[in-house]
Design a protein around this motif. Sequence first.
Motif, mmCIF file in Angstrom:
data_model
loop_
_atom_site.group_PDB
_atom_site.id
_atom_site.type_symbol
_atom_site.label_atom_id
_atom_site.label_comp_id
_atom_site.label_asym_id
_atom_site.label_seq_id
_atom_site.Cartn_x
_atom_site.Cartn_y
_atom_site.Cartn_z
ATOM 1 N N TYR A 107 0.839 -1.207 0.000
ATOM 2 C CA TYR A 107 0.000 0.000 0.000
ATOM 3 C C TYR A 107 0.872 1.255 0.000
ATOM 4 C CZ TYR A 107 -3.674 3.257 1.484
ATOM 5 O OH TYR A 107 -4.570 4.313 1.559
ATOM 6 N N MET A 108 1.844 1.289 0.900
ATOM 7 C CA MET A 108 2.699 2.465 1.028
ATOM 8 C C MET A 108 3.651 2.606 -0.154
ATOM 9 S SD MET A 108 3.454 2.227 5.132
ATOM 10 C CE MET A 108 4.102 3.880 5.285
ATOM 11 N N CYS A 109 4.084 1.478 -0.694
ATOM 12 C CA CYS A 109 4.956 1.498 -1.861
ATOM 13 C C CYS A 109 4.229 2.129 -3.048
ATOM 14 C CB CYS A 109 5.412 0.082 -2.204
ATOM 15 S SG CYS A 109 6.521 -0.024 -3.616
ATOM 16 N N ALA A 110 2.970 1.763 -3.233
ATOM 17 C CA ALA A 110 2.186 2.322 -4.342
ATOM 18 C C ALA A 110 2.014 3.832 -4.199
ATOM 19 C CB ALA A 110 0.826 1.634 -4.417
ATOM 20 N N ILE A 193 0.805 -6.866 -9.020
ATOM 21 C CA ILE A 193 1.212 -5.937 -7.958
ATOM 22 C C ILE A 193 2.094 -4.839 -8.539
ATOM 23 C CG2 ILE A 193 2.577 -5.701 -5.840
ATOM 24 C CD1 ILE A 193 1.650 -8.626 -5.171
ATOM 25 N N ALA A 194 3.027 -5.226 -9.415
ATOM 26 C CA ALA A 194 3.903 -4.234 -10.051
ATOM 27 C C ALA A 194 3.079 -3.219 -10.847
ATOM 28 C CB ALA A 194 4.906 -4.937 -10.965
ATOM 29 N N ALA A 195 2.045 -3.700 -11.537
ATOM 30 C CA ALA A 195 1.182 -2.802 -12.313
ATOM 31 C C ALA A 195 0.420 -1.846 -11.397
ATOM 32 C CB ALA A 195 0.206 -3.617 -13.160
ATOM 33 N N ALA A 196 -0.074 -2.359 -10.265
ATOM 34 C CA ALA A 196 -0.812 -1.519 -9.316
ATOM 35 C C ALA A 196 0.096 -0.447 -8.707
ATOM 36 C CB ALA A 196 -1.420 -2.385 -8.213
ATOM 37 N N VAL A 197 1.331 -0.835 -8.394
ATOM 38 C CA VAL A 197 2.284 0.139 -7.846
ATOM 39 C C VAL A 197 2.607 1.207 -8.894
ATOM 40 C CG1 VAL A 197 4.663 0.458 -7.041
ATOM 41 C CG2 VAL A 197 3.300 -1.456 -6.173
ATOM 42 N N THR A 198 2.788 0.779 -10.137
ATOM 43 C CA THR A 198 3.127 1.706 -11.219
ATOM 44 C C THR A 198 2.033 2.741 -11.444
ATOM 45 O OG1 THR A 198 4.462 -0.002 -12.308
ATOM 46 C CG2 THR A 198 3.760 1.863 -13.669
ATOM 47 N N THR A 199 0.779 2.319 -11.274
ATOM 48 C CA THR A 199 -0.347 3.257 -11.445
ATOM 49 C C THR A 199 -0.716 3.944 -10.133
ATOM 50 O OG1 THR A 199 -1.946 1.442 -11.104
ATOM 51 C CG2 THR A 199 -1.301 1.952 -13.384
ATOM 52 N N HIS A 200 0.072 3.651 -9.071
ATOM 53 C CA HIS A 200 -0.129 4.250 -7.740
ATOM 54 C C HIS A 200 -1.515 3.959 -7.174
ATOM 55 C CE1 HIS A 200 3.698 6.277 -8.193
ATOM 56 N NE2 HIS A 200 3.304 6.726 -9.373
ATOM 57 N N ASP A 201 -2.008 2.754 -7.480
ATOM 58 C CA ASP A 201 -3.282 2.299 -6.923
ATOM 59 C C ASP A 201 -2.974 1.537 -5.626
ATOM 60 O OD1 ASP A 201 -5.731 1.151 -6.287
ATOM 61 O OD2 ASP A 201 -6.268 0.793 -8.390
ATOM 62 N N ALA A 202 -2.930 2.279 -4.518
ATOM 63 C CA ALA A 202 -2.484 1.712 -3.248
ATOM 64 C C ALA A 202 -3.393 0.592 -2.742
ATOM 65 C CB ALA A 202 -2.386 2.816 -2.193
ATOM 66 N N GLU A 203 -4.709 0.788 -2.834
ATOM 67 C CA GLU A 203 -5.635 -0.227 -2.341
ATOM 68 C C GLU A 203 -5.554 -1.506 -3.172
ATOM 69 O OE1 GLU A 203 -9.566 1.306 -1.954
ATOM 70 O OE2 GLU A 203 -9.024 2.728 -0.369
ATOM 71 N N GLU A 204 -5.367 -1.352 -4.478
ATOM 72 C CA GLU A 204 -5.227 -2.514 -5.346
ATOM 73 C C GLU A 204 -3.947 -3.282 -5.013
ATOM 74 O OE1 GLU A 204 -6.286 -4.976 -8.803
ATOM 75 O OE2 GLU A 204 -7.354 -3.696 -7.384
ATOM 76 N N ALA A 205 -2.855 -2.566 -4.832
ATOM 77 C CA ALA A 205 -1.582 -3.205 -4.486
ATOM 78 C C ALA A 205 -1.685 -3.947 -3.154
ATOM 79 C CB ALA A 205 -0.471 -2.162 -4.419
ATOM 80 N N GLN A 206 -2.337 -3.321 -2.177
ATOM 81 C CA GLN A 206 -2.515 -3.937 -0.862
ATOM 82 C C GLN A 206 -3.359 -5.209 -0.972
ATOM 83 O OE1 GLN A 206 -5.084 -1.817 1.902
ATOM 84 N NE2 GLN A 206 -3.667 -2.285 3.584
ATOM 85 N N GLY A 207 -4.457 -5.123 -1.695
ATOM 86 C CA GLY A 207 -5.352 -6.269 -1.835
ATOM 87 C C GLY A 207 -4.696 -7.430 -2.565
#
Length: 227
Positions: A107-110, A193-207
């Motif tokens: 989450y924080m990484c995103a 997860i890498a895609a979610a972080v790249t788009t800064h979608d924190a909730e998606e990355a966390q989930g």
Amino acid sequence: MANSKQSVYEQALTKLKTNIKSKVWKPGERLPTMKQLANDLGISITIIREALHTLENQGIISIEHGRGIYLRNDPNAIKNDMIDYQKKVPLLSLLKARLLVEPQQAYMCAQKANEKLCLQLNETAQQMDQEMKTGDDFLKIDLRFHQLIAQGADEQSLKIMTQSLEPYQIESRRMTNTLPQMRTKAALYHQLIAAAVTTHDAEEAQGLMKLHIESMIKPLVKISQGK
């Protein structure tokens, strides 16, 4: 090698540790090459490489590319009880600890990841997908991906918790990768997860990170329950 219920990898690791404990190789001394060790133990280069990487991650040896494999000078690294750490921390317990930390790190990484880190994450995820075909460095690349997530989160308390688990990580990954389709699932989750972080979608990355770790926990719970 001795015929037992141990896997070939476990037998190789046990033999290497026995040689170290009995001072076949002394601290600071160069070990035989991977090819020589594989021949001596009657196993494949791939298996001996995995066993040596485990010893390296435990801080017992140093693999120096272009120079060779060396036993560390610190004798405490050999005698340390951590040499048998995998017997003391159940895999399920380790995964539950990761579940408490890593989704929040994702989450924080995103939220914080810069362009360079996003590129590294995506490259590492792609490397995992490629390594499924050969397998030699899959486990180290898997660990590298999660280390990048922790780096991107840039939260000291979570980083300390993650680092405390690192000595157990390669062995735990080796065990979870024996579960059905786990390598394929891990590679897919890492790409998502890498895609979610790249788009800064924190909730998606966390989930996604939560689902990734739970996908390893669920089959282990079933096995422990005899299902």
